[in-house]
Design an enzyme around this catalytic site. Sequence first.
Site, PDB file in Angstrom:
ATOM      1  N   SER A 173      23.810  -6.463  -1.463  1.00  0.00           N
ATOM      2  CA  SER A 173      24.272  -7.985  -1.693  1.00  0.00           C
ATOM      3  C   SER A 173      25.504  -8.346  -0.767  1.00  0.00           C
ATOM      4  O   SER A 173      25.879  -6.982  -0.546  1.00  0.00           O
ATOM      5  CB  SER A 173      24.418  -8.510  -3.503  1.00  0.00           C
ATOM      6  OG  SER A 173      24.299  -9.565  -3.505  1.00  0.00           O
ATOM      7  N   TYR A 186      28.393  -6.328 -11.421  1.00  0.00           N
ATOM      8  CA  TYR A 186      26.966  -6.863 -10.843  1.00  0.00           C
ATOM      9  C   TYR A 186      27.950  -6.185  -9.167  1.00  0.00           C
ATOM     10  O   TYR A 186      26.902  -5.427  -8.143  1.00  0.00           O
ATOM     11  CB  TYR A 186      26.548  -8.087 -10.341  1.00  0.00           C
ATOM     12  CG  TYR A 186      25.481  -8.431  -9.419  1.00  0.00           C
ATOM     13  CD1 TYR A 186      24.364  -7.873  -9.902  1.00  0.00           C
ATOM     14  CD2 TYR A 186      26.377  -9.345  -7.746  1.00  0.00           C
ATOM     15  CE1 TYR A 186      22.836  -7.957  -8.995  1.00  0.00           C
ATOM     16  CE2 TYR A 186      25.364  -9.157  -7.265  1.00  0.00           C
ATOM     17  CZ  TYR A 186      23.569  -8.764  -7.199  1.00  0.00           C
ATOM     18  OH  TYR A 186      22.576  -8.940  -7.134  1.00  0.00           O
TER      19      TYR A 186
END
Length: 301
Positions: A173, A186
């Site tokens: 990501s 995250y």
Amino acid sequence: MNFFLETIQVLLLSIWFNVESFIHLFVPRKKKNISGEVVLITGAGSGIGRLMAQEFAALGTVLVLWDINKEGVKETARLAQSNGAVKVHHYVCDCSDKNEVYRVADQVKREVGDISILVNNAGIVTGKKFIDSPDSLIEKTMEVNTMAHFWTYKAFLPAMIANNHGHLVSIASSAGLIGVNGLADYCASKFGAVGFAESVGLELLAIGKDGVKTTIVCPYFINTGMFDGCQTKWPTVLPILDPHYVVKKIVNAVLTDQVYLLLPRSMYIITALKNLLHWKSFVLLGVYLGLTAEVECDTSS
């Protein structure tokens, strides 16, 4: 080789590599043929995992699909089969459980054989501020988004090394390159995934296994439901990405042995600015671009 000659060599090679990269902005790279390759995709029960399965199926591959959701992965298998896959095998696997990853991996090796393209795609997000995140969800995030990559590599990489043939694909990501407000666990998990993939890629080059390729994918937020509630301040610069577009780019990156894929293209500039600007200037830029997140939790893996 003395210091002067080695320095000149590094400078000349660096210039050539950058010129080559510039040329390929206009001249497409040659795509490899992956027909008949065995592709394993984790988190294949929905989202971009399902779309990647369909895209790889159309290229004549043998698919091995993993997901914790039995019905989801079964439906993905059906769609992939109808999209041209040579054969599709699907398994229920909780990627947060090391022992289960190893157990299902052994089953795959018995029933299917060696994996030649490994796509670590399974991922979850809590969507809570760090101080509000339960310990159990933080641990789960790290187990699925980072540690599962260790276990799948341990299971399938030895055969790739033995054959000097394979491809490791890490769906990370942009939050693995730049910290995002509201996504501490995250971001940590994705930073870990990026660092792990980079390090193993360097290890492979160091031992002369250049036939085992690495692709690290770092997209901005994708419109799959995982980041429901996420908003973008300037959609022209940082759009919420269409999953079909992302999957096309991922598969193309695999076919052209692209090491890093950042989406959208503006992420290349933003990431470079992080290393060039004063910290306060970059924080100001982050506020300007709206690099904050209010997201809902999706615990699928």
